[in-house]
Write a protein that holds these residues in place. Structure first.
Motif, PDB file in Angstrom:
ATOM      1  N   THR A 247       0.856  -1.180   0.000  1.00  0.00           N
ATOM      2  CA  THR A 247       0.000   0.000   0.000  1.00  0.00           C
ATOM      3  C   THR A 247       0.892   1.230   0.000  1.00  0.00           C
ATOM      4  O   THR A 247       2.069   1.150   0.363  1.00  0.00           O
ATOM      5  N   TRP A 248       0.367   2.347  -0.421  1.00  0.00           N
ATOM      6  CA  TRP A 248       1.088   3.616  -0.368  1.00  0.00           C
ATOM      7  C   TRP A 248       0.100   4.757  -0.433  1.00  0.00           C
ATOM      8  O   TRP A 248      -1.047   4.588  -0.825  1.00  0.00           O
ATOM      9  N   GLU A 249       0.576   5.916  -0.035  1.00  0.00           N
ATOM     10  CA  GLU A 249      -0.225   7.133  -0.097  1.00  0.00           C
ATOM     11  C   GLU A 249       0.122   7.858  -1.392  1.00  0.00           C
ATOM     12  O   GLU A 249       1.295   8.144  -1.639  1.00  0.00           O
ATOM     13  N   PRO A 250      -0.859   8.141  -2.226  1.00  0.00           N
ATOM     14  CA  PRO A 250      -0.570   8.857  -3.473  1.00  0.00           C
ATOM     15  C   PRO A 250       0.101  10.202  -3.203  1.00  0.00           C
ATOM     16  O   PRO A 250      -0.235  10.892  -2.240  1.00  0.00           O
ATOM     17  N   ASP A 251       1.072  10.510  -4.019  1.00  0.00           N
ATOM     18  CA  ASP A 251       1.776  11.798  -3.979  1.00  0.00           C
ATOM     19  C   ASP A 251       2.597  12.018  -2.712  1.00  0.00           C
ATOM     20  O   ASP A 251       2.970  13.156  -2.413  1.00  0.00           O
ATOM     21  N   ILE A 252       2.869  10.966  -1.955  1.00  0.00           N
ATOM     22  CA  ILE A 252       3.736  11.086  -0.783  1.00  0.00           C
ATOM     23  C   ILE A 252       4.939  10.176  -1.014  1.00  0.00           C
ATOM     24  O   ILE A 252       4.797   8.952  -1.133  1.00  0.00           O
ATOM     25  N   ALA A 253       6.120  10.785  -1.076  1.00  0.00           N
ATOM     26  CA  ALA A 253       7.335  10.031  -1.353  1.00  0.00           C
ATOM     27  C   ALA A 253       7.613   9.001  -0.265  1.00  0.00           C
ATOM     28  O   ALA A 253       7.391   9.248   0.920  1.00  0.00           O
ATOM     29  N   ARG A 254       8.075   7.850  -0.700  1.00  0.00           N
ATOM     30  CA  ARG A 254       8.501   6.756   0.180  1.00  0.00           C
ATOM     31  C   ARG A 254       7.436   6.311   1.181  1.00  0.00           C
ATOM     32  O   ARG A 254       7.722   5.953   2.302  1.00  0.00           O
TER      33      ARG A 254
END
Length: 98
Positions: free
Chosen positions: A66-73
């Motif tokens: 999973t990741w947060e869009p537009d948040i690096a790393r």
């Protein structure tokens, strides 16, 4: 048609997806933060970042990352992703050990 899940509920992944999961886990543990898409592409020798993005999208669809869009790393392994990565890393260690 998407691959069916094997018994036990674990999503079916390709060898390369397993390798990507293992790299993310190992890199995160070693550095304390997630690898970037560029880091992943460079590690596997892919000239295009699109290859890394496609593998990550497939892993996200399988609920392994999973990741947060537009948040690096902001890339993170889910619990299932951590379990699968641990299995892959264990297999790698046994293949290297004499």
């Amino acid at each position: 048609m998407p691959p069916r899940e094997p018994r036990g509920g674990a999503p079916r992944t390709t060898q390369k997806q397993d390798d990507v999961l293992a790299f993310i886990a190992k890199s995160t543990q070693a550095r304390g933060f997630a690898p970037s898409i560029r880091d992943i592409a460079e590690h596997f020798g892919w000239r295009s970042h699109t290859a890394a993005v496609c593998h990550l999208a497939a892993l996200k669809e399988k609920h392994l990352v999973t990741w947060e869009p537009d948040i690096a790393r902001s890339l993170h392994l889910t619990e299932s992703g951590r379990d699968l990565a641990a299995q892959r890393l264990a297999r790698q260690r046994t293949q290297v050990a004499p």
